[in-house]
Enzyme design. Structure first.
Site, PDB file in Angstrom:
ATOM      1  N   ASP A  34       0.651  -1.255   0.620  1.00 40.40           N
ATOM      2  CA  ASP A  34       0.168   0.232   0.159  1.00 40.40           C
ATOM      3  C   ASP A  34       0.995   1.180  -0.061  1.00 40.40           C
ATOM      4  OD1 ASP A  34      -3.473   0.304   1.432  1.00 40.40           O
ATOM      5  OD2 ASP A  34      -2.107   1.905   1.437  1.00 40.40           O
ATOM      6  N   THR A 124     -16.035  -2.052  -8.791  1.00 38.61           N
ATOM      7  CA  THR A 124     -17.436  -1.194  -7.948  1.00 38.61           C
ATOM      8  C   THR A 124     -18.576  -1.365  -9.357  1.00 38.61           C
ATOM      9  OG1 THR A 124     -18.475   1.027  -7.797  1.00 38.61           O
ATOM     10  CG2 THR A 124     -16.334   0.628  -9.489  1.00 38.61           C
ATOM     11  N   ASP A 125     -20.224  -1.583  -8.654  1.00 42.19           N
ATOM     12  CA  ASP A 125     -20.964  -0.738  -9.022  1.00 42.19           C
ATOM     13  C   ASP A 125     -21.598   0.520 -10.505  1.00 42.19           C
ATOM     14  OD1 ASP A 125     -21.682   0.216  -7.270  1.00 42.19           O
ATOM     15  OD2 ASP A 125     -23.518  -0.050  -7.201  1.00 42.19           O
ATOM     16  N   GLU A 126     -20.480   1.202  -9.755  1.00 36.62           N
ATOM     17  CA  GLU A 126     -20.565   2.216 -10.299  1.00 36.62           C
ATOM     18  C   GLU A 126     -19.637   2.230 -11.736  1.00 36.62           C
ATOM     19  OE1 GLU A 126     -19.429   5.978  -7.368  1.00 36.62           O
ATOM     20  OE2 GLU A 126     -19.260   4.653  -5.619  1.00 36.62           O
ATOM     21  N   TYR A 151     -13.552   8.575 -11.295  1.00 38.06           N
ATOM     22  CA  TYR A 151     -13.666   7.220 -10.943  1.00 38.06           C
ATOM     23  C   TYR A 151     -14.729   6.202 -11.607  1.00 38.06           C
ATOM     24  CZ  TYR A 151     -14.814   3.987  -7.525  1.00 38.06           C
ATOM     25  OH  TYR A 151     -14.684   3.157  -6.546  1.00 38.06           O
ATOM     26  N   LYS A 155     -12.695   2.689 -13.302  1.00 40.38           N
ATOM     27  CA  LYS A 155     -12.077   1.779 -12.751  1.00 40.38           C
ATOM     28  C   LYS A 155     -12.607   0.776 -14.180  1.00 40.38           C
ATOM     29  CE  LYS A 155     -12.159   0.433  -9.060  1.00 40.38           C
ATOM     30  NZ  LYS A 155     -11.047  -0.196  -8.191  1.00 40.38           N
TER      31      LYS A 155
HETATM   32  P1  NAD Z   1      -9.698   3.682   0.356  1.00 47.41           P
HETATM   33  O1  NAD Z   1      -9.649   4.726  -0.806  1.00 47.41           O
HETATM   34  O2  NAD Z   1     -10.260   3.754   1.389  1.00 47.41           O
HETATM   35  O3  NAD Z   1      -8.686   2.780  -0.280  1.00 47.41           O
HETATM   36  C1  NAD Z   1      -7.664   3.165  -0.907  1.00 47.41           C
HETATM   37  C2  NAD Z   1      -5.969   2.539  -0.609  1.00 47.41           C
HETATM   38  O4  NAD Z   1      -5.150   2.169  -1.540  1.00 47.41           O
HETATM   39  C3  NAD Z   1      -5.393   2.733  -0.134  1.00 47.41           C
HETATM   40  O5  NAD Z   1      -4.722   2.829   1.576  1.00 47.41           O
HETATM   41  C4  NAD Z   1      -4.379   3.625  -0.577  1.00 47.41           C
HETATM   42  O6  NAD Z   1      -2.905   3.815   0.315  1.00 47.41           O
HETATM   43  C5  NAD Z   1      -4.054   2.758  -1.602  1.00 47.41           C
HETATM   44  N1  NAD Z   1      -4.034   3.081  -2.367  1.00 47.41           N
HETATM   45  C6  NAD Z   1      -4.191   4.486  -3.418  1.00 47.41           C
HETATM   46  N2  NAD Z   1      -3.461   4.536  -4.094  1.00 47.41           N
HETATM   47  C7  NAD Z   1      -2.392   3.138  -4.643  1.00 47.41           C
HETATM   48  C8  NAD Z   1      -1.644   2.909  -5.241  1.00 47.41           C
HETATM   49  N3  NAD Z   1      -1.306   4.005  -6.257  1.00 47.41           N
HETATM   50  N4  NAD Z   1      -0.631   2.258  -5.304  1.00 47.41           N
HETATM   51  C9  NAD Z   1      -0.241   1.170  -3.968  1.00 47.41           C
HETATM   52  N5  NAD Z   1      -1.545   1.819  -2.903  1.00 47.41           N
HETATM   53  C10 NAD Z   1      -2.550   2.993  -3.367  1.00 47.41           C
HETATM   54  O7  NAD Z   1     -11.011   2.841  -0.579  1.00 47.41           O
HETATM   55  P2  NAD Z   1     -11.815   1.492  -0.024  1.00 47.41           P
HETATM   56  O8  NAD Z   1     -13.005   2.436   0.453  1.00 47.41           O
HETATM   57  O9  NAD Z   1     -11.460   0.162   0.798  1.00 47.41           O
HETATM   58  O10 NAD Z   1     -12.048   0.830  -1.077  1.00 47.41           O
HETATM   59  C11 NAD Z   1     -10.973  -0.329  -1.909  1.00 47.41           C
HETATM   60  C12 NAD Z   1     -11.483  -0.899  -3.432  1.00 47.41           C
HETATM   61  O11 NAD Z   1     -12.770  -1.199  -3.059  1.00 47.41           O
HETATM   62  C13 NAD Z   1     -11.113  -0.216  -4.463  1.00 47.41           C
HETATM   63  O12 NAD Z   1     -10.943  -0.751  -5.771  1.00 47.41           O
HETATM   64  C14 NAD Z   1     -12.375   0.600  -5.006  1.00 47.41           C
HETATM   65  O13 NAD Z   1     -12.346   1.219  -5.982  1.00 47.41           O
HETATM   66  C15 NAD Z   1     -13.552  -0.748  -4.518  1.00 47.41           C
HETATM   67  N6  NAD Z   1     -15.209  -0.405  -4.420  1.00 47.41           N
HETATM   68  C16 NAD Z   1     -15.363   0.678  -2.960  1.00 47.41           C
HETATM   69  C17 NAD Z   1     -16.598   0.538  -3.071  1.00 47.41           C
HETATM   70  C18 NAD Z   1     -16.949   1.737  -1.207  1.00 47.41           C
HETATM   71  O14 NAD Z   1     -18.056   1.842  -1.682  1.00 47.41           O
HETATM   72  N7  NAD Z   1     -15.400   1.877  -0.786  1.00 47.41           N
HETATM   73  C19 NAD Z   1     -16.985  -0.170  -3.235  1.00 47.41           C
HETATM   74  C20 NAD Z   1     -17.205  -1.184  -4.734  1.00 47.41           C
HETATM   75  C21 NAD Z   1     -15.871  -1.250  -4.997  1.00 47.41           C
HETATM   76  P1  TYD Z   2     -20.108   8.730  -1.434  1.00 47.86           P
HETATM   77  O1  TYD Z   2     -20.148   8.393  -0.480  1.00 47.86           O
HETATM   78  O2  TYD Z   2     -19.796   9.948  -1.996  1.00 47.86           O
HETATM   79  O3  TYD Z   2     -20.375   7.174  -3.152  1.00 47.86           O
HETATM   80  P2  TYD Z   2     -20.257   6.966  -4.428  1.00 47.86           P
HETATM   81  O4  TYD Z   2     -20.311   9.001  -5.103  1.00 47.86           O
HETATM   82  O5  TYD Z   2     -19.501   6.511  -4.274  1.00 47.86           O
HETATM   83  O6  TYD Z   2     -22.018   6.357  -3.954  1.00 47.86           O
HETATM   84  O7  TYD Z   2     -21.662   8.936  -1.886  1.00 47.86           O
HETATM   85  C1  TYD Z   2     -22.463   8.514  -1.448  1.00 47.86           C
HETATM   86  C2  TYD Z   2     -24.270   9.498  -1.946  1.00 47.86           C
HETATM   87  O8  TYD Z   2     -23.887  10.014  -0.687  1.00 47.86           O
HETATM   88  C3  TYD Z   2     -23.684   9.794  -3.188  1.00 47.86           C
HETATM   89  O9  TYD Z   2     -25.545  10.219  -4.056  1.00 47.86           O
HETATM   90  C4  TYD Z   2     -23.441  11.052  -2.352  1.00 47.86           C
HETATM   91  C5  TYD Z   2     -24.449  11.817  -1.420  1.00 47.86           C
HETATM   92  N1  TYD Z   2     -23.371  12.613  -0.232  1.00 47.86           N
HETATM   93  C6  TYD Z   2     -23.847  13.345   0.181  1.00 47.86           C
HETATM   94  O10 TYD Z   2     -25.410  13.494  -0.050  1.00 47.86           O
HETATM   95  N2  TYD Z   2     -23.172  14.257   0.823  1.00 47.86           N
HETATM   96  C7  TYD Z   2     -21.826  14.153   1.039  1.00 47.86           C
HETATM   97  O11 TYD Z   2     -21.628  15.048   1.568  1.00 47.86           O
HETATM   98  C8  TYD Z   2     -20.749  13.201   0.032  1.00 47.86           C
HETATM   99  C9  TYD Z   2     -19.990  12.927   0.170  1.00 47.86           C
HETATM  100  C10 TYD Z   2     -21.866  12.409  -0.620  1.00 47.86           C
END
Ligand code: NAD
Ligand code: TYD
Length: 337
Positions: A34, A124-126, A151, A155
């Protein structure tokens, strides 16, 4: 003993995955790689079993460092490392394309060079864009990839480089596409931890637009179990949609947080909408349920209560991650809204 290589294991989902694997699979050791960006935090790994967990600080785009870190013949690479926040990608997309696309390619090349058995891409679903309001449509594995944010585009591009590595070079790869995660240790830029942290402090809760955008929420450990099953049971070349059938409007989520904390609803502040804001995400997880034998285990009520309890009892973690760069980010993102 099996060794797996996990990228992004100091982030929110990656660190939950590391904990889960070390707890549930005593025959597995983990090399955790990381870069420790603003979202990566070694505090997220406090208390993990060091005998089976080796942490290496490094960038997934750094080819030499990645090759030096991936053990020869390791069983799998799990790619969690990413720039993960939509709002930041709107401000600047460069780092998203670099890490999420180039970084994935570097890891795929390393998988070939080090004879890694399987590559698991955490997507991601996005990537599938948005669904209309009030419809009975769901994202399935055959939904077209129609990303709307930088973003999501990065992905989706990462999924294509994974596909190309499989088709061209025979890399064994599976992809997971999960909905919105919540749980302990999520960086407070995302909706749920941001709202919890602001509510605890009695600060305004900024809700974008009309607050009626829908997200399909899943507790982080349920996502991590699905990733593990995709690695163990998934068919090479397949994608698996992961969701807990838990669609909620943002305003419903925000009100639930305020109620759980005993805070007034007048802390809610409707602010200017996010550009290109996807309206609704909703996942049909039938394929994961049928092929992987996966089911979510944590209900929304229980998961939200656990999450709020974690943030209430980890104020030091919250204040560390909200110092420094976070203040500038918050001012730039919300100051003029
Ligand atoms: P996060 O932002 O909390 O963590 C990302 C991690 O990746 C961090 O520890 C960061 O230091 C590391 N990182 C970033 N750039 C890097 C690089 N160039 N080299 C090495 N390490 C690096 O993200 P998260 O929410 O834990 O998401 C993890 C994965 O899951 C991502 O790929 C994201 O697209 C995917 N994902 C997230 C969600 C969500 O709701 N958070 C949902 C579906 C998929
Ligand atoms: P987020 O947690 O950024 O996830 P994603 O955009 O990847 O789904 O946001 C979740 C939802 O919440 C999205 O519809 C945007 C909304 N949102 C707010 O209304 N206020 C905020 O400050 C943030 C960060 C998100």
């Amino acid at each position: 003993m099996r060794t797996i290589f996990v990228t992004g294991g100091a982030g929110f989902i990656g660190s939950a995955f590391v904990r889960l694997v070390l707890d549930e699979h005593p025959d597995v050791s983990i090399v955790d790689y990381d870069a420790l960006t603003y979202a990566g935090n070694l505090e997220n790994l406090s208390g993990v079993d060091n005998a089976r967990h080796t942490f290496i600080k490094g960038d997934i785009c750094d080819r030499e460092a990645v090759l030096a870190a991936v053990p020869e013949g390791c069983d799998a690479i799990f790619n969690f490392a990413a720039e993960s926040h939509v709002d930041r990608s709107i401000t600047s997309a460069d780092e998203f394309l670099r890490t999420n696309v180039i970084g994935t390619q570097v890891l795929l090349d390393a998988a070939r060079a080090r004879d890694v058995r399987r590559f698991v891409q955490v997507s991601t679903d996005e990537v599938m864009g948005t669904l209309p309001d009030d419809s009975d449509e769901y994202f399935t594995e055959s939904s077209p990839l129609r990303p709307n944010s930088p973003y999501a585009a990065s992905k989706a591009a990462a999924e294509f480089v994974v596909r190309a590595a499989r088709e061209t070079h025979g890399v064994d790869a599976v992809i997971t596409r999960c909905g919105n995660n919540y749980g302990p240790r999520q960086f407070p830029e995302k909706l749920i931890p941001l709202m919890i942290a602001n509510a605890i402090d009695g600060e305004p809760l900024p809700v974008y637009g009309d607050g009626r955008n829908v997200r399909d929420w899943i507790y982080v450990d349920d996502h991590c179990r699905a990733i593990w099953l995709a690695y163990e049971k998934g068919r090479s070349g397949e994608a698996y949609n992961i969701g807990a059938r838990n669609e909620k409007e943002n305003i419903t989520v925000v009100r639930a947080i305020l109620d759980a904390l005993g805070k007034p609803h007048d802390l809610i502040k409707f602010v200017t909408d996010r550009p290109g804001h996807d309206r609704r995400y909703a996942i049909d997880p039938s394929k994961a349920e049928t092929e992987l034998g996966w089911q979510p285990q944590v209900s929304w009520e229980d998961g939200l209560a656990r999450t709020i309890a974690w943030y209430r009892s980890n104020e030091a973690w919250v204040s560390h991650v909200r110092s420094g760069e976070y203040r500038e980010y918050y001012q730039a993102m919300y100051g003029g809204r």
